[in-house]
Design an enzyme around this catalytic site. Structure first.
Site, PDB file in Angstrom:
ATOM      1  CE  LYS A  65       6.327  -1.391  -8.817  1.00  0.00           C
ATOM      2  NZ  LYS A  65       4.953  -0.915  -8.498  1.00  0.00           N
ATOM      3  CG  ASP A 101       3.077  -0.674  -5.335  1.00  0.00           C
ATOM      4  OD1 ASP A 101       3.542   0.472  -5.203  1.00  0.00           O
ATOM      5  OD2 ASP A 101       3.541  -1.514  -6.132  1.00  0.00           O
TER       6      ASP A 101
END
Length: 281
Positions: A65, A101
């Protein structure tokens, strides 16, 4: 037909293809969604090959990420706050990055779990990428105070410095687990969140029982067929409610789908079907 994938290491366990195919059925979209493994150091090459082959976008999972954030040509404010990207759209040869997220977590807390976040205090265990990804959305949802606790307290303090560069995050601070022992009788938190992988190794976190007992919800970002170690700690200490992170997984996927397709899928039935499949294993 549009082509999507999730890239990670490892990635064979990912449930993203199942989730996105379920979303596609809601709208009659024809998509293909693959799991792509990238060895350490190989993320950029796997991403470029998928884009060159006609891919439309990817989800990014651990441990890529932060690398994804670094190579995107444009990123959202959420991704900037997290310094991490979990969703990439391909647009005219450019890589457009976002981080969904935190949106998935907020949706699960306020939707499925019915928690009103405005004015709440939150303790997050862990100072890694998972924590970075959810702080800004939690504040935007109305949380008044977030404290990050970590074994390496300097890492937690650095995270707060980084995030505090973003407006309205002045109510963010850090402490060590030993600090929690000192504070347990005088301070409580409405929500306790585990953003570490400690439970996957069967490890308990040094969160005092008194803090679990005072909280309204203990939430573990990982998910499993049985209550996680963190959830077991919470329930044993008398916490009002506990949950794993399956709803967050489905929620972040829904926001990624919306970024790619321009429509927001319904998540309730997808969650129920996935929960039943996992619990039945």
């Amino acid at each position: 037909m549009k082509y999507f994938a999730v890239i990670g290491h490892p990635v064979a366990h990912s449930r993203s293809p199942i989730i996105h195919q379920a979303f596609a059925k809601q709208f009659g979209h024809e998509i293909a969604y693959a799991r792509l493994h990238a060895a350490p150091g190989g993320f950029a090459d796997v991403l470029a090959a998928f884009q060159a082959a006609g891919g439309h976008g990817v989800n990014v999972t651990l441990p890529f990420k932060i690398e994804a954030y670094a190579i995107c040509s444009e990123v959202s404010n959420r991704a900037k706050s997290a310094a991490a990207v979990n969703t990439i759209a391909f647009s005219k040869g450019e890589l457009i990055g976002d981080n969904t997220d935190g949106l998935g977590l907020v949706d699960d807390l306020s939707g499925r779990l019915g928690l009103r976040l405005e004015g709440l205090s939150v303790l997050i265990c862990g100072a890694g990428g998972a924590t970075r990804g959810v702080i800004a959305p939690l504040f935007e949802a109305g949380c008044r105070h977030i404290r990050v606790v970590n074994r390496d307290v300097q890492k937690a303090k650095q995270l707060c410095i980084d995030i505090n560069n973003v407006p309205h995050h002045e109510a963010l601070d850090a402490c060590s687990y030993s600090d929690l022992q000192t504070l347990k009788s005088s301070q409580g938190f409405d929500v306790l969140i585990n953003a570490t992988s400690a439970g996957l190794a069967g490890q308990r976190l040094d969160v005092p029982d008194a803090m679990f007992a005072k909280s309204r919800l203990a939430y573990d970002m990982v998910y499993a067929a049985k209550p996680t170690v963190f959830m077991q700690q919470a329930m044993h200490a008398g916490c009002a409610e506990s949950s794993d992170g399956l709803g967050m997984l489905v929620g972040q996927a829904a926001h990624a789908y919306a970024l790619w397709h321009g429509v927001m899928p319904q998540t309730a039935q997808v969650y129920k079907d996935l929960r039943a499949a996992i619990d039945g294993q």
